[in-house]
Design an enzyme around this catalytic site. Sequence first.
Site, PDB file in Angstrom:
ATOM      1  N   GLU A 155      45.891  34.495  48.186  1.00  0.00           N
ATOM      2  CA  GLU A 155      44.927  35.243  48.984  1.00  0.00           C
ATOM      3  C   GLU A 155      44.060  34.299  49.811  1.00  0.00           C
ATOM      4  O   GLU A 155      43.766  34.562  50.981  1.00  0.00           O
ATOM      5  CB  GLU A 155      44.053  36.112  48.079  1.00  0.00           C
ATOM      6  CG  GLU A 155      44.745  37.346  47.550  1.00  0.00           C
ATOM      7  CD  GLU A 155      45.130  38.298  48.670  1.00  0.00           C
ATOM      8  OE1 GLU A 155      44.293  38.576  49.544  1.00  0.00           O
ATOM      9  OE2 GLU A 155      46.268  38.768  48.681  1.00  0.00           O
ATOM     10  N   GLU A 187      47.490  39.280  56.867  1.00  0.00           N
ATOM     11  CA  GLU A 187      48.772  39.815  56.395  1.00  0.00           C
ATOM     12  C   GLU A 187      49.955  39.019  56.949  1.00  0.00           C
ATOM     13  O   GLU A 187      50.937  38.764  56.246  1.00  0.00           O
ATOM     14  CB  GLU A 187      48.883  41.289  56.763  1.00  0.00           C
ATOM     15  CG  GLU A 187      47.858  42.181  56.077  1.00  0.00           C
ATOM     16  CD  GLU A 187      47.924  42.093  54.563  1.00  0.00           C
ATOM     17  OE1 GLU A 187      49.045  41.958  54.014  1.00  0.00           O
ATOM     18  OE2 GLU A 187      46.864  42.141  53.914  1.00  0.00           O
TER      19      GLU A 187
END
Length: 271
Positions: A202, A145
Site C-alpha cells: 500500500e 491503483e
Amino acid sequence: MRKSFVVSMLSASVLLGGCQAVNTTSGGAVGVERKQYMFSMLSTDEVNQMYAQSYQQTLSEASSKGVLDKSSAEAKRVQAIADRLIVQAPQFRPDSAQWKWEVNVIKSDELNANCGPGGKIIVYTGLIDQLKLTDAEIAAVMGHEIAHALREHGREAMSKAYGVQMARSGAGALLGLGESSMAMADTVVNYAMTLPNSRANENEADLIGLELSARAGYDPNAAITLWNKMTKASEGAPPEFMSTHPASSSRIASLQAAIPKVMPLYQAAKK
C-alpha cells in the site's frame, strides 16, 4: 504454538525457495526499491490473462445490469485523467507501454476503484460523487491503483498465497496437525507474512501513484485532501496492525514526506 511457528517457517522457506527476487519497476523519484519474490512458474503474462478474463466478466455483468457507463461526461472525465496517467507509466515500467490498457466506469454507490494486472481499470461512480473528488484527487486514486498493477502486487500476493498453501499441506502431513491447530497456524502465517507485506504494498502504491500524478500534471497535494476525505468516509476502520491498509495518519505522513520529491515533476509538467 511451536508447531504453528514451524508451519510459518516452512511457509517462508517454500515461498523463498520457489521464487525469484525481482524488482518490477524502477525506483523513480520516490525511491521504491523493495525486492519482490515471485513464483517463476506464475508468469506475468499468465496472471494478466487470468485477470483479463475476470475483468471482462465484471464488465459483462455491469452491462447486463445497465450500470456500465461508457458515454457520460463523468466517464469521459475519468478516461481523460487515466490517459494522462497511463502515458507516464513507462517511466516506472517500460513494458507497460505495450499493455492493453482499459478504463471503465461502473455506476455504483461503492467507494472504490481498482487497476488489475495488465492495466485493467474500473472506477465506481460512488467514489467520485460521494466524496466530490476533484480531477487531481481522482488522479491520486487512479495513480495509486495503477501503481499496484505496475508493481505486480497481485502476482506477488498470489505467489505468497501459493507458497503458504504448499507449506500448509506439507506441514500438516509432516507434523500431524489437527484442524484447530492448522487454523491457528494459518493465523500465524497470515499475520507474520501476509499483512506486513500488504502494508508495504500500500505504501509503495501511494508513493508511485503520487509520482505518476505529478508527472501527469496533477497537484500531488491532492493525495492529502483525498485521504482526508477517505478518513471521514471510513470512520471505525480497524487498527493499523490488523489491517492491510495503513492507518490514515501514517499514510498521510508518508505522502507529505514524499511530496517535495515529486513537486519539481509537477511544476515541469505544468510548463
